[in-house]
Design a protein around this motif. Sequence first.
Motif, PDB file in Angstrom:
ATOM      1  N   VAL A 130     -20.579  48.420 -17.821  1.00 39.59           N
ATOM      2  CA  VAL A 130     -22.208  47.593 -19.596  1.00 39.59           C
ATOM      3  C   VAL A 130     -21.695  48.160 -20.311  1.00 39.59           C
ATOM      4  N   PRO A 131     -20.508  48.740 -20.616  1.00 45.47           N
ATOM      5  CA  PRO A 131     -20.225  49.034 -22.222  1.00 45.47           C
ATOM      6  C   PRO A 131     -19.077  47.930 -22.309  1.00 45.47           C
ATOM      7  N   LEU A 132     -18.288  47.708 -20.851  1.00 44.19           N
ATOM      8  CA  LEU A 132     -17.148  46.457 -21.372  1.00 44.19           C
ATOM      9  C   LEU A 132     -18.219  44.977 -20.762  1.00 44.19           C
ATOM     10  N   CYS A 133     -19.113  44.364 -20.796  1.00 39.73           N
ATOM     11  CA  CYS A 133     -19.421  43.465 -21.227  1.00 39.73           C
ATOM     12  C   CYS A 133     -21.118  43.244 -22.407  1.00 39.73           C
ATOM     13  N   TYR A 134     -21.058  43.749 -23.208  1.00 41.26           N
ATOM     14  CA  TYR A 134     -21.926  43.494 -24.497  1.00 41.26           C
ATOM     15  C   TYR A 134     -21.115  42.847 -24.740  1.00 41.26           C
ATOM     16  N   GLN A 135     -20.277  42.052 -24.967  1.00 43.44           N
ATOM     17  CA  GLN A 135     -19.985  40.756 -25.551  1.00 43.44           C
ATOM     18  C   GLN A 135     -20.702  39.743 -24.404  1.00 43.44           C
ATOM     19  N   PRO A 136     -20.741  39.365 -23.388  1.00 41.25           N
ATOM     20  CA  PRO A 136     -20.859  38.103 -22.414  1.00 41.25           C
ATOM     21  C   PRO A 136     -22.823  38.801 -22.620  1.00 41.25           C
ATOM     22  N   MET A 137     -22.735  39.742 -22.623  1.00 38.64           N
ATOM     23  CA  MET A 137     -24.581  40.155 -22.762  1.00 38.64           C
ATOM     24  C   MET A 137     -25.075  39.839 -23.541  1.00 38.64           C
ATOM     25  N   GLN A 151     -18.158  35.937 -13.594  1.00 37.94           N
ATOM     26  CA  GLN A 151     -16.127  35.669 -14.002  1.00 37.94           C
ATOM     27  C   GLN A 151     -15.997  36.740 -14.764  1.00 37.94           C
ATOM     28  N   PHE A 152     -16.583  37.732 -15.763  1.00 38.99           N
ATOM     29  CA  PHE A 152     -16.169  38.355 -16.949  1.00 38.99           C
ATOM     30  C   PHE A 152     -16.232  39.165 -16.125  1.00 38.99           C
ATOM     31  N   ILE A 153     -16.898  40.620 -15.283  1.00 37.85           N
ATOM     32  CA  ILE A 153     -16.791  40.887 -14.984  1.00 37.85           C
ATOM     33  C   ILE A 153     -15.323  41.057 -13.658  1.00 37.85           C
ATOM     34  N   ARG A 154     -15.066  39.780 -12.675  1.00 37.63           N
ATOM     35  CA  ARG A 154     -14.139  40.142 -12.061  1.00 37.63           C
ATOM     36  C   ARG A 154     -12.337  40.111 -13.021  1.00 37.63           C
ATOM     37  N   ILE A 190     -30.791  42.237 -15.278  1.00 34.88           N
ATOM     38  CA  ILE A 190     -30.873  41.171 -13.425  1.00 34.88           C
ATOM     39  C   ILE A 190     -29.873  41.244 -13.521  1.00 34.88           C
ATOM     40  N   ASP A 191     -29.430  39.752 -14.145  1.00 43.52           N
ATOM     41  CA  ASP A 191     -28.321  39.041 -13.870  1.00 43.52           C
ATOM     42  C   ASP A 191     -26.995  40.191 -14.335  1.00 43.52           C
ATOM     43  N   LEU A 192     -26.833  41.523 -15.117  1.00 46.65           N
ATOM     44  CA  LEU A 192     -26.156  41.901 -14.711  1.00 46.65           C
ATOM     45  C   LEU A 192     -25.506  42.502 -13.636  1.00 46.65           C
ATOM     46  N   LEU A 193     -26.630  43.359 -12.756  1.00 44.77           N
ATOM     47  CA  LEU A 193     -26.325  44.128 -11.474  1.00 44.77           C
ATOM     48  C   LEU A 193     -26.361  42.848 -10.395  1.00 44.77           C
ATOM     49  N   ALA A 194     -27.312  41.706 -11.117  1.00 46.12           N
ATOM     50  CA  ALA A 194     -26.365  40.940  -9.884  1.00 46.12           C
ATOM     51  C   ALA A 194     -25.102  40.293  -9.867  1.00 46.12           C
TER      52      ALA A 194
END
Length: 266
Positions: free
Chosen positions: A178-185, A149-152, A79-83
């Motif tokens: 999603v693949p680029l956000c594995y670390q903050p996830m 902040q990471f996705i930006r 949910i947080d990643l989608l938002a």
Amino acid sequence: MTQLAMHLAATLASVVFAGPIIIVVLVSLTSTTVLDLSVSPGHWSLLNYRQVLGDPLVPRYILNSVVVGLAVTALTVVIDLLAAFAYAKLRFPGRDLSFGLLLGTMMLPFSATLVPVYLIASKLGMVDSYSGLIVPALAGPFGVFMLRQFIRGIPDTLLDAARIDGASYLRIFGNIIVPLCYQPMAVLAIFTFVGSWNSFLWPLLIAQSDEMRTLTVGIATTNTQFTQNIGGITAVAVLSLLPMALLFVVFQRYFIRGVLAGAVKA
């Protein structure tokens, strides 16, 4: 000389932080009812653990904590990643205003929203159920802010190229974001699981039967055979630490990389 001083400081800090945990583990291996660290290794035993796990309610408490922790963690990350993706890369009316309001909720203490959230959960029939333990804990402004902040930092040109190729927003989210956000996830997953595992006030209020209590609430509120035994109490404490320690070991690489991401600019 400076490097030696840093190593000594790190060693001292490790001893200070690990010392209480080591003491708890040692006491849990003794069969005394009082705090006694003079027991030799030859007299250590797993008696306290056998007694604790022999209590019919303790395995249930552990199961509830695991189920709630895993469910809250998985759903919160999604949910947080989608938002965060919507706030970082999509343009829609009221985006900045709604994000500011979202951040404003971080200044509200949990106690201020406890009663209204409980009333809503009660109206929906979620009292003393897994849904009552899980749903109100889902998502949160901290996770949305961190992931946003990471996705930006992901180049817009990468997303524009995908859109030119005909990719939908859902495909962009699944194949690029999603693949680029594995670390903050992974970082968010660790923080969320630890917070859920250690949560006390909300599970205490919403879980009204022994069968639905989590480990932290069950041990604090149930008069079991080991509540008057220092060794038994410390054994429960060690059992409650194991899942969090295992989680950190498994995701340690992602956790460290996620914390350091963006700290050094190329």
